[in-house]
Enzyme design. Structure first.
Site, PDB file in Angstrom:
ATOM      1  N   GLY A 119       0.789  -1.227   0.000  1.00 24.70           N
ATOM      2  CA  GLY A 119       0.000   0.000   0.000  1.00 24.70           C
ATOM      3  C   GLY A 119       0.818   1.272   0.000  1.00 24.70           C
ATOM      4  O   GLY A 119       0.332   2.333  -0.398  1.00 24.70           O
ATOM      5  N   GLU A 120       2.085   1.205   0.413  1.00 23.51           N
ATOM      6  CA  GLU A 120       2.910   2.399   0.492  1.00 23.51           C
ATOM      7  C   GLU A 120       3.428   2.797  -0.887  1.00 23.51           C
ATOM      8  O   GLU A 120       3.907   1.954  -1.648  1.00 23.51           O
ATOM      9  CB  GLU A 120       4.086   2.157   1.436  1.00 23.51           C
ATOM     10  CG  GLU A 120       3.666   1.860   2.874  1.00 23.51           C
ATOM     11  CD  GLU A 120       4.867   1.637   3.777  1.00 23.51           C
ATOM     12  OE1 GLU A 120       5.946   2.154   3.431  1.00 23.51           O
ATOM     13  OE2 GLU A 120       4.712   0.958   4.806  1.00 23.51           O
ATOM     14  N   ALA A 121       3.362   4.097  -1.155  1.00 21.46           N
ATOM     15  CA  ALA A 121       3.759   4.596  -2.470  1.00 21.46           C
ATOM     16  C   ALA A 121       5.238   4.352  -2.741  1.00 21.46           C
ATOM     17  O   ALA A 121       5.631   4.038  -3.870  1.00 21.46           O
ATOM     18  CB  ALA A 121       3.434   6.079  -2.582  1.00 21.46           C
ATOM     19  N   ILE A 125       5.784   0.765  -3.813  1.00 25.80           N
ATOM     20  CA  ILE A 125       5.313   0.578  -5.184  1.00 25.80           C
ATOM     21  C   ILE A 125       6.308   1.188  -6.160  1.00 25.80           C
ATOM     22  O   ILE A 125       6.607   0.614  -7.216  1.00 25.80           O
ATOM     23  CB  ILE A 125       3.914   1.209  -5.358  1.00 25.80           C
ATOM     24  CG1 ILE A 125       2.894   0.501  -4.452  1.00 25.80           C
ATOM     25  CG2 ILE A 125       3.464   1.137  -6.810  1.00 25.80           C
ATOM     26  CD1 ILE A 125       1.515   1.125  -4.492  1.00 25.80           C
TER      27      ILE A 125
END
Length: 1001
Positions: free
Chosen positions: A668-670, A673
């Site tokens: 979920g963390e940018a 990603i």
């Protein structure tokens, strides 16, 4: 001689012309014309007046299986006379007259059984199709039953011919296929003169016997002459190449042997059938190979018919009857098949390709007959074909037998939805019947344990089976709200208990044979399709347990194996520890990896860890994504190694992203990603150097595709991104230039129409740790089609074709190169009992104490006996003493105020254990002798004689004990009812107990 030749030529031309006239007359479809013509043709066939081989058809059939047969057989020549005649005959099946339908079926059956007419290839499929349509379309019960009987008789003929049943000359078939029996009436019983007084079964039995008896009779010499005429009239044009002598052309087709068949046209050329030969057989005549090809075509056609759904969906009763008929015929074919069908690679591949696809559809349907037959077919596959179906078994066994026990919230049924209560209960009865048969077979249980429970890459099927049955017996799976009556609920628990006892009995019977355990050997280089007596064993990098070694992740080859039993236990323990590491990885990935490395199951290098994350089944996809996205140096190195192990060569950009995200879920963390997508873009451009100007383009486009996927398929997003918006977002990203609009439009269409989804979570841990969430299978698409016992649909719903196709492809890819190990000896009994004894002891103890039903308690007592019988010789002291102690407590001799007949049966069983297993009880004798002493004490109290403790007491103690015993006797007497307390207690014990006690001593 010249005049005789002219006469022969004129005769054959006249006969051929007569047959053509018959063909034209049949096409009129007038009952008054068709009825006598069928009688005439039937007479010609049964008297041997027609001869030759019917293989190809005249016109395009329009049927999928017939067209495929045409392509495979390479049929190019235009058929003559007999093939045209057969098409004309089959075309009258829809007239609707009962008498015509009967005569048509008799004629088709006679053609198939005839020794002078060979019906093969397309022609045979047409005959099968015609009988199939008559069964579905006829309004007469007799005709429907006759059509079904004809189809079964066809299968019996095919099965008998593929095993090479040749005559003395080796040129033709020399096998008499007995007529099938469908009526209870014996064949020697006199027939009723009035058919109206006969049952449909009796009428059909008479029709079958009439055709079979006539077809087996010898043809007359006059018939042989006419056979020459008609055979030569089309052999010249269709079956023989130029250059044959007149003598060859004048011989009847009945006498055509393998030498002539080898010279036939491409439709029947040697190339079409050589793939059905088996190397060990040597030279096999083409007549046998042709029969094997026919069996393949018919089997494939039946599988495809069993998959079909009518225009109205599953509720189409016409299509349902056809589906059920096809499944019934498939079951018969598999059950009656011989060695050739069971080992030849062509048939095995057909089972994997067609039958398994059919079972995927029919095992997950709410249509009760289809499910029942599918479960029965799977049982047959397990009995006869399991060495060839390792990956398929790993899907179907949990899908059919384990999923009902593991459903979330207990036994979920379709009651009040798609099926009635009785339909659901009928499914359960069939399920338990098949399961009981499998549990009673020690070889099947051993093979399941060795190939799955001892394989790191497979689920613990045996352990899950025992656990599921125990849950149902104990009542952990709630039946409340299912709609089942109390009797139904009781029967389901009884069925589950019977299956558990069957497992123990099968292990006990194997151990009782006292066979010497022989090591499981591998057949290096042996091909199961060519070795008629062998089963495929482990080869290559697989050990003899069917378990893959894992290189630097911990080699199983290094484990000590002084005996096969200890080796199995060690491998099971290894797998258990490995699964504990997987569980820890789900909670905290770093700790899980450290745990496995500490045990030596996982290497230290980043390549080893990356390979572990990429290939290990059962890992949590979210945890993999979180671990790969971390910024630590080791995590980054592992992530780089992970991505570099993927090959994106030749993949479209969106397909590459799907391939990349197949093994994990994006965190979920940018920032995480960002790191993952940056490495993906770099790797994609390396694999496809001509795709983009630089890697930054792929990086930006990848982000854009992920955003589009979320936007298009998230229901909370109301304003969906348009194609124009997607193109605008990616304007000028290719080193200042725009990407081709067609390229972006194709990506947009693929993402909008087909969401990027994750593969299902693996169910490797489903039996090793409690799972609160709904379990999944680890097979792509399988979770979407498993709704056999669950669902909220109000009408029967067929499983999704895409999910079935995905599951089918996963089975094929997973099954490549996975050998099967056939368990031998009894060395696996000990590790199997180690898994089963604790849950079984808990289940039978609860049932025995909580139920007074004799059928339940007697099964529990059997479980006590057989478990001790297994454990005692194997010196499994913990198991032996646990069951002995529980059995002794079940007698209630220590608390005789609570007696019941089941207590007497328990004591009788305890004595039986002492008699049959006394040599192996060791310290367990203390429990047996204590119970006998307690029993003897009750007898002393009953007879008012001195008890042992009184007899051996000191004078001072005797006075005190006398008063105490007097008070105790009064209490027993006052609470005993009419007969007296101790007497009532002893009434529950069999009088033979005293004799058994004497035998014990």
């Amino acid at each position: 001689e010249e005049s005789e030749g002219e006469s022969f030529g004129a005769g054959k031309e006249a006969f051929s012309s007569t047959l053509r006239v018959m063909c034209g007359a049949l096409k009129l479809k007038q009952v008054k014309v068709v009825d006598p013509l069928l009688d005439i043709i039937y007479g010609l066939v049964t008297k041997g007046l027609l001869g030759g081989i019917m293989l190809s058809l005249n016109a395009a059939s329009g049927e999928e299986d017939l067209e495929e047969a045409k392509k495979e057989l390479g049929s190019k020549k235009k058929p003559f006379v007999l093939s045209v005649l057969l098409e004309s005959i089959c075309s009258v099946h829809d007239i609707g007259d009962e008498n015509v339908e009967k005569k048509l079926l008799k004629l088709l059956l006679a053609l198939t059984l005839s020794k002078s007419v060979g019906v093969h290839g397309e022609a045979l499929l047409l005959v099968v199709r015609t009988c199939y349509h008559i069964f579905l379309g006829s309004r007469s019960e007799v005709v429907q039953l006759f059509a079904k009987a004809c189809l079964i008789q066809f299968l019996m003929v095919l099965i008998s011919r593929i095993e090479r049943p040749l005559d003395a000359d080796g040129k033709g078939y020399d096998v008499e296929v007995p007529c099938i029996v469908i009526s209870e009436k014996g064949p020697d019983a006199p027939a009723s003169p009035n058919t109206k007084n006969q049952s449909p079964e009796e009428v059909v039995q008479a029709l079958l016997e009439d055709v079979c008896s006539v077809s087996s009779s010898k043809s007359t010499s006059q018939g042989s002459k006419l056979c020459d005429m008609v055979s030569s009239s089309y052999e010249d044009a269709t079956f023989f190449m130029n250059g044959e002598s007149a003598d060859q052309r004048k011989r009847p087709a009945e006498a055509v042997g393998s030498q002539e068949l080898e010279e036939q046209s491409p439709a029947t050329s040697n190339k079409s059938f050589t793939s059905f030969a088996i190397e060990e057989e040597g030279d096999v005549p083409n007549v046998v190979l042709m029969a094997r090809k026919d069996a393949f075509l018919v089997f494939r056609a039946l599988c495809k018919l069993s998959m079909k759904t009518g225009h109205d969906g599953p509720s189409d009763h016409f299509a349902l009857r056809g589906k059920v008929l096809s499944l019934e015929l498939i079951k018969i074919l598999l059950e009656k098949s011989g060695r050739v069908f069971q080992v030849h690679e062509k048939y095995i591949e057909a089972i994997k390709q067609y039958l398994c696809y059919s079972l995927l559809k029919n095992c997950s349907t709410a249509v009760t007959p289809a499910f029942q037959l599918s479960a029965s077919i799977f049982e047959t596959l397990t009995n006869r074909f399991r060495p060839h179906l390792k990956s398929q078994f790993a899907v179907f066994f949990p899908m059919i037998f384990l999923r009902p026990f593991e459903s979330q919230g207990g036994l979920i049924t379709n009651v009040g939805k798609a099926m009635s209560t009785h339909e659901v209960y009928a499914q359960w009865v069939v399920l338990f019947r098949c399961l009981y048969n499998m549990c009673s077979d020690k070889q099947i249980l051993s093979d399941i344990f060795v190939n799955y429970d001892c394989d790191l890459d497979e689920s613990n099927l045996f352990e899950r089976l025992v656990s599921g049955l125990v849950k149902l017996v104990q009542g952990v799976l709630s039946l409340e709200g299912s709609g089942f009556t109390p009797t139904m609920q009781f029967n389901l628990k009884l069925f589950a208990l019977q299956c558990l006892i069957a497992i123990l009995k099968s292990l006990a019977m194997e151990d009782e044979q006292d066979q010497e355990a022989s090591p499981r050997e591998t057949l290096d280089g042996d091909d199961p399709s060519t070795n008629l007596n062998a089963t495929p064993e482990a080869v290559g990098d697989h050990n003899a347990l069917g378990e893959q070694t894992h290189g630097s992740n911990g080699s199983l080859k290094d484990l000590p194996a002084p005996s096969m039993s200890e080796q199995l236990e060690q491998r099971k323990a290894y797998k258990t520890e490995f699964q504990k590491g997987i569980i820890q990885f789900k909670k905290k990935p770093k700790k899980g990896i450290q745990y496995l490395q500490k045990l030596g199951m996982l290497g230290e290098s980043c390549e080893d860890i990356a390979r572990f994350l990429l290939s290990t089944q059962g890992l949590d996809k979210n945890s993999i994504g979180d671990y790969l996205g971390e910024a630590d140096a080791l995590n980054l190195d592992v992530m780089h190694s992970y991505v570099e192990m993927l090959d994106f060569s030749g993949l479209e950009f969106d397909a590459g992203i799907r391939h990349f995200l197949r093994g994990f879920r994006l965190p979920g963390e940018a920032q995480k990603i960002d790191r993952l997508m940056e490495k993906f873009a770099e790797r994609y451009c390396i694999c496809n150097p001509e795709s983009f100007a630089k890697a930054d383009t792929a990086y930006v486009l990848a982000y854009s595709v992920i955003m589009l996927n979320t936007d298009a398929h998230n229901p909370q997003v109301k304003d969906k991104m348009s194609l124009e918006g997607f193109v605008k977002n990616n304007k000028g990203i290719n080193d200042g230039e725009d990407l081709p609009q067609e390229f972006l439009a194709a990506i947009y269409k693929n993402i909008v129409n087909n969401e990027i989804k994750m593969k299902g979570e693996a169910d490797l841990l489903s039996s090793d740790a409690p799972q609160k969430k709904k379990q999944t299978t680890g097979i792509a698409g399988l979770d979407a089609i498993i709704n056999v016992f669950g669902g909220n649909q109000s009408v029967p719903v067929e499983p999704d074709d895409d999910a079935i196709r995905q599951t089918h492809n996963s089975m094929k890819s997973k099954g490549a190169g996975k050998p099967w190990s056939t368990a031998t000896g009894n060395e696996d009994i000990r590790p199997m009992l180690e898994i089963a004894w604790a849950p079984i002891l808990g289940a039978i103890s609860i049932v025995f104490e909580g139920s007074n039903d004799e059928s339940m308690t007697s099964l529990c007592i059997e479980a006590f006996f057989y478990t001790i019988k297994i454990a005692a010789p194997l010196q499994m002291e913990t198991v032996r003493d646990a069951f002995l102690t529980s059995l002794a407590k079940a007698t209630h001799l220590h608390t005789p105020s609570q007696m019941h007949p089941k207590r007497g049966a328990a004591f009788k069983t305890l004595l039986r254990v002492a008699l049959e297993c006394g040599s192996h009880l060791s310290a367990g004798w203390k429990t047996v002798l204590t119970s006998i002493s307690q029993f003897e004490r009750l007898h002393q109290l009953k007879n008012s004689s001195l008890t042992d403790e009184t007899m051996f007491a000191s004078p001072n103690q005797k006075g005190a004990r006398k008063g105490k015993n007097s008070s105790q006797n009064k209490r027993n007497s006052s609470g005993s009812g009419k007969k007296g307390g101790v007497t009532d207690m002893l009434d529950v014990f069999d009088p033979s107990c005293m004799a058994d006690i004497e035998l014990v001593f």
